[in-house]
Design a protein around this motif. Structure first.
Motif, short mmCIF file in Angstrom:
data_model
loop_
_atom_site.label_atom_id
_atom_site.label_comp_id
_atom_site.label_asym_id
_atom_site.label_seq_id
_atom_site.Cartn_x
_atom_site.Cartn_y
_atom_site.Cartn_z
N GLU A 150 -9.80 -8.10 -15.46
CA GLU A 150 -10.00 -8.68 -14.33
C GLU A 150 -8.78 -8.71 -13.62
OE1 GLU A 150 -11.40 -12.90 -15.14
OE2 GLU A 150 -12.35 -12.26 -16.98
N GLY A 151 -7.71 -8.42 -14.23
CA GLY A 151 -6.38 -8.45 -13.40
C GLY A 151 -6.29 -7.19 -12.63
N LEU A 152 -6.84 -6.14 -13.42
CA LEU A 152 -7.06 -4.81 -12.62
C LEU A 152 -7.53 -4.89 -11.41
CD1 LEU A 152 -5.83 -1.94 -12.95
CD2 LEU A 152 -7.92 -1.36 -14.09
N LEU A 153 -8.75 -5.48 -11.67
CA LEU A 153 -9.67 -5.85 -10.33
C LEU A 153 -9.26 -6.58 -9.37
CD1 LEU A 153 -13.17 -6.29 -12.30
CD2 LEU A 153 -12.60 -4.38 -11.23
N PHE A 154 -8.10 -7.41 -9.92
CA PHE A 154 -7.74 -8.43 -8.87
C PHE A 154 -6.84 -7.69 -7.88
CE2 PHE A 154 -3.95 -11.18 -8.20
CZ PHE A 154 -4.42 -12.20 -7.16
N ILE A 155 -5.92 -6.88 -8.64
CA ILE A 155 -5.07 -6.41 -7.68
C ILE A 155 -5.60 -5.13 -6.75
CG2 ILE A 155 -3.05 -6.61 -9.42
CD1 ILE A 155 -3.28 -3.52 -9.97
N TYR A 156 -6.88 -4.55 -7.35
CA TYR A 156 -7.57 -3.89 -6.26
C TYR A 156 -8.60 -4.24 -5.32
CZ TYR A 156 -5.34 0.41 -8.19
OH TYR A 156 -4.26 1.24 -8.63
N THR A 157 -8.45 -5.74 -5.53
CA THR A 157 -9.58 -6.25 -4.63
C THR A 157 -9.00 -6.40 -2.97
OG1 THR A 157 -10.40 -7.75 -6.36
CG2 THR A 157 -10.68 -8.63 -3.93
N PRO A 158 -9.69 -5.75 -1.89
CA PRO A 158 -8.66 -5.53 -1.00
C PRO A 158 -8.82 -6.84 0.03
CG PRO A 158 -10.88 -4.50 -0.60
CD PRO A 158 -10.72 -5.09 -2.08
N ASP A 159 -7.52 -6.94 0.61
CA ASP A 159 -7.40 -8.14 1.56
C ASP A 159 -7.11 -7.29 3.01
OD1 ASP A 159 -6.48 -10.01 3.27
OD2 ASP A 159 -4.66 -10.53 2.23
N PHE A 160 -8.08 -6.77 3.57
CA PHE A 160 -8.00 -5.84 4.77
C PHE A 160 -7.41 -6.56 6.04
CE2 PHE A 160 -11.90 -4.33 2.68
CZ PHE A 160 -11.36 -3.13 2.50
N SER A 161 -7.15 -8.03 6.17
CA SER A 161 -6.49 -8.51 6.89
C SER A 161 -4.80 -8.08 7.03
CB SER A 161 -6.45 -9.97 6.92
OG SER A 161 -5.84 -10.52 5.76
N ARG A 162 -4.46 -7.48 6.07
CA ARG A 162 -3.11 -7.04 5.53
C ARG A 162 -2.94 -5.93 6.50
NH1 ARG A 162 0.11 -9.52 1.79
NH2 ARG A 162 1.67 -8.71 2.98
N LEU A 163 -3.99 -5.04 6.92
CA LEU A 163 -3.82 -3.56 7.34
C LEU A 163 -3.17 -3.59 8.51
CD1 LEU A 163 -7.14 -1.82 6.37
CD2 LEU A 163 -4.70 -1.30 5.24
N SER A 164 -3.09 -4.87 9.32
CA SER A 164 -2.67 -4.74 10.81
C SER A 164 -1.29 -5.24 10.83
CB SER A 164 -3.13 -5.83 11.49
OG SER A 164 -3.11 -7.03 10.71
N ASP A 165 -0.44 -5.36 9.34
CA ASP A 165 0.84 -5.65 9.14
C ASP A 165 1.71 -4.49 9.13
OD1 ASP A 165 3.16 -6.72 8.34
OD2 ASP A 165 2.65 -7.67 6.77
N PRO A 166 2.54 -4.09 10.05
CA PRO A 166 3.54 -2.85 9.61
C PRO A 166 4.11 -2.79 8.43
CG PRO A 166 3.61 -3.78 12.06
CD PRO A 166 2.90 -4.78 11.08
N GLN A 167 4.51 -3.87 8.05
CA GLN A 167 5.44 -4.06 6.76
C GLN A 167 4.37 -3.15 5.77
OE1 GLN A 167 8.28 -4.90 6.71
NE2 GLN A 167 9.00 -4.34 4.59
N VAL A 168 3.12 -3.76 5.51
CA VAL A 168 2.43 -3.11 4.50
C VAL A 168 2.27 -1.50 4.74
CG1 VAL A 168 -0.02 -2.70 3.81
CG2 VAL A 168 0.93 -4.93 4.43
N TRP A 169 2.29 -0.88 5.89
CA TRP A 169 2.37 0.81 6.22
C TRP A 169 3.99 1.24 5.70
CZ3 TRP A 169 -1.52 3.68 7.59
CH2 TRP A 169 -2.96 3.30 7.84
N LEU A 170 4.62 0.50 6.12
CA LEU A 170 6.05 0.62 5.67
C LEU A 170 6.32 0.99 4.17
CD1 LEU A 170 8.48 -1.29 8.06
CD2 LEU A 170 7.97 1.30 8.30
N GLU A 171 5.88 -0.20 3.44
CA GLU A 171 5.95 -0.27 2.17
C GLU A 171 5.12 0.86 1.36
OE1 GLU A 171 8.09 -1.93 0.26
OE2 GLU A 171 8.60 -3.39 1.72
N ALA A 172 4.11 1.26 1.84
CA ALA A 172 3.07 1.90 1.22
C ALA A 172 3.70 3.47 1.36
CB ALA A 172 1.61 2.17 1.91
N SER A 173 4.17 3.79 2.73
CA SER A 173 4.90 5.23 2.78
C SER A 173 6.15 5.36 2.05
CB SER A 173 5.27 5.31 4.49
OG SER A 173 3.78 4.78 5.26
N GLY A 174 6.86 4.17 1.72
CA GLY A 174 8.07 4.24 1.12
C GLY A 174 7.85 4.63 -0.03
N GLN A 175 6.55 3.89 -0.85
CA GLN A 175 6.18 4.16 -2.19
C GLN A 175 6.05 5.73 -2.25
OE1 GLN A 175 6.55 2.18 -4.73
NE2 GLN A 175 5.64 3.65 -6.04
#
Length: 500
Positions: A211-236
């Motif tokens: 359930e924890g694995l499913l929890f972290i992969y459950t998408p919160d699409f509202s976060r996609l408009s946040d530039p910080q999410v894109w920065l963090e993903a690219s940095g990763q």
């Protein structure tokens, strides 16, 4: 003196994958996913993998093989060879040697924690677990233990010396008998331990970890408009694939002339992604979810990667049957992952001193490890040193140098030349149109990232003026100047002929 080459294809793949696979896969990645939108984080993550990760991985492999055939294994020699070894080009290339050196200075100190905690777990010296559904109460003994260990304690310094010695000895043994041999045994062991701990984490409390694995992969699409999410993903992606720092190109410089670098690059990226997306996601966060519940996971992720790795996981594992043994396996898994990366991060400087300065292998390793040791002890004793060096070398310089690699190795080298090198002995033919696509889109993506990173992060970093931060910046400048000096001085020695 003839340069070494990797002895076996499997050794090459494991060494290159070990270069990429590190603490970022097992600690940083699950924290970022949990913190930045769960499954939604994976959208910018895979976009960045496609637009930055794969192209830069292939660029470093292609250019590494090309330059290695000319006797160059460091970015000083590689970039210099494109500009007739002018002083300016070699100084520019020296940035690509400074980045991994600066990163390994603090990375190797964190690596020593994993070895220390593995031994303390094995010897039964870890704190006794406190059974509590409240994660703060359960973790309190491990928080205190971690803080006292990293002050630094005498134990921490002993394990730092041991970790430096292990790296030193392996590097002295060279590419085949040192790095390749370590990777051939270390990477399969890492994957087996990771799968075992993933099974333990997912099966906790009646498979509540799933359930924890499913929890972290459950998408919160509202976060996609946040530039910080894109920065963090690219940095990763940059962090996890060890891109923009010349380490992959250095390893690629030791391949045989007929090596299929496209296959090697894709295998490297594929193994790294398996360890990150499958194994990394299946251990720490699912275990925390199973024991502490859904509400605790974002809070734990917010606390950062060290807290999850060194406090949350031992608190969970020590409460299980054979807890000391499970904790030992966890920390030894982290140690193997960190060791294969620290070897790769030090090798570019070894290659610079050996190929360009014409020093013996032994002298090149000794000087490289002495510099790394100074940085490691500064990381141990100077507050704020790790975070500040990580910002400059592990973020800003990384993105800048990634952009530089695309401009020089694709545009200045020439798309036709690069395309020909890319398809030499390749198991698939890469269309030229795809090279043009990445040659345009990837730099634009990087410029946007650099802009947003500069706007969001740079002002707050520059506003810090604590003594520890000043020491960190002085050390960054010292390393840049020292390696630039080696790069300029080595031009005369390189052009003069054989090793001295």
């Amino acid at each position: 003196m003839k340069r070494e080459t990797w002895q076996t294809k499997i050794g090459l793949i494991f060494a290159a994958a070990g270069n990429a696979i590190g603490l970022g896969n097992l600690l940083r990645f699950p924290s970022k996913v949990a913190l930045y939108g769960g499954g939604a984080f994976m959208i910018p993550y895979f976009v960045a993998l496609f637009l930055l990760g794969i192209p830069l991985m292939l660029i470093e492999w292609v250019i590494g093989r090309y330059a290695g055939a000319k006797g160059h294994g460091s970015m000083t020699g590689i970039i210099g060879s494109f500009f007739n070894h002018s002083y300016g080009s070699r100084v520019l290339g020296s940035i690509g040697v400074s980045i991994p050196v600066l990163i390994v200075c603090y990375y190797i100190y964190i690596e020593s924690w994993t070895l220390g905690f593995a031994f303390l777990s094995l010897l039964g010296k870890m704190p006794q677990p406190v059974q509590s559904p409240d994660y703060k109460t359960a973790m309190e003994p491990y928080v205190s233990f971690f803080k006292s260990y990293t002050q630094p304690s005498l134990t921490a310094l002993v394990f730092l010396v041991i970790t430096l010695a292990i790296n030193w000895v392996i590097l002295q043994r060279g590419i085949v008998k040192g790095i390749e041999l370590t990777a051939k045994y270390g990477l399969p062991l890492l994957i087996l331990m990771g799968i075992f701990l993933g099974f333990v984490s997912l099966s906790m409390n009646g498979w509540k970890g799933v359930e924890g694995l499913l929890f972290i992969y459950t998408p919160d699409f509202s976060r996609l408009s946040d530039p910080q999410v894109w920065l963090e993903a690219s940095g990763q992606i940059f962090f996890t694939l060890s891109l923009g720092m010349g380490a992959i190109a250095t390893y690629a410089s030791y391949v045989k002339k007929n090596e299929d670098v496209v296959k090697a690059g894709l295998w490297t990226a594929g193994l790294n992604e398996f360890v990150e997306v499958v194994i990394g996601a299946s251990i720490a966060i699912p275990a925390a979810f199973a024991v502490f519940g859904a509400l605790a996971v974002p809070e734990l992720a917010k606390e950062g990667t060290f807290r999850i790795g060194f406090m949350t996981m031992p608190a969970i594992l020590m409460s299980l049957p054979l807890g000391s043994l499970l904790s030992t396996v966890w920390f030894f898994l982290l140690f193997i992952a960190a060791l294969t990366s620290s070897l790769a991060l030090t090798q570019p400087l070894v290659a610079l001193l050996e190929d360009e300065m014409r020093w013996s292998h032994s002298k090149a390793v000794n000087v490289s490890m002495l510099l790394v040791s100074v940085g490691a002890f500064l990381s141990a004793f100077v507050p704020g040193f790790i975070d500040d060096v990580d910002f400059w070398a592990g973020t800003l310089m990384l993105l800048f140098f990634g952009l530089l690699e695309i401009i020089i190795f694709v545009w200045i080298f020439g798309v036709n030349n690069f395309h020909r090198e890319l398809n030499t002995n390749s198991f698939i033919r890469i269309p030229k149109a795809l090279v043009y696509f990445f040659a345009v889109v990837s730099p634009v993506f990087l410029v946007i990232l650099l802009y947003f990173w500069g706007v969001t992060k740079l002002p707050q970093v520059l506003s810090q003026t604590e003594p520890g931060v000043i020491v960190a910046r002085a050390f960054v400048i010292f390393v840049l100047v020292l390696i630039a000096f080696f790069s300029v001085e080595s031009r005369r020695r390189y052009l003069a002929g054989p090793h001295m």
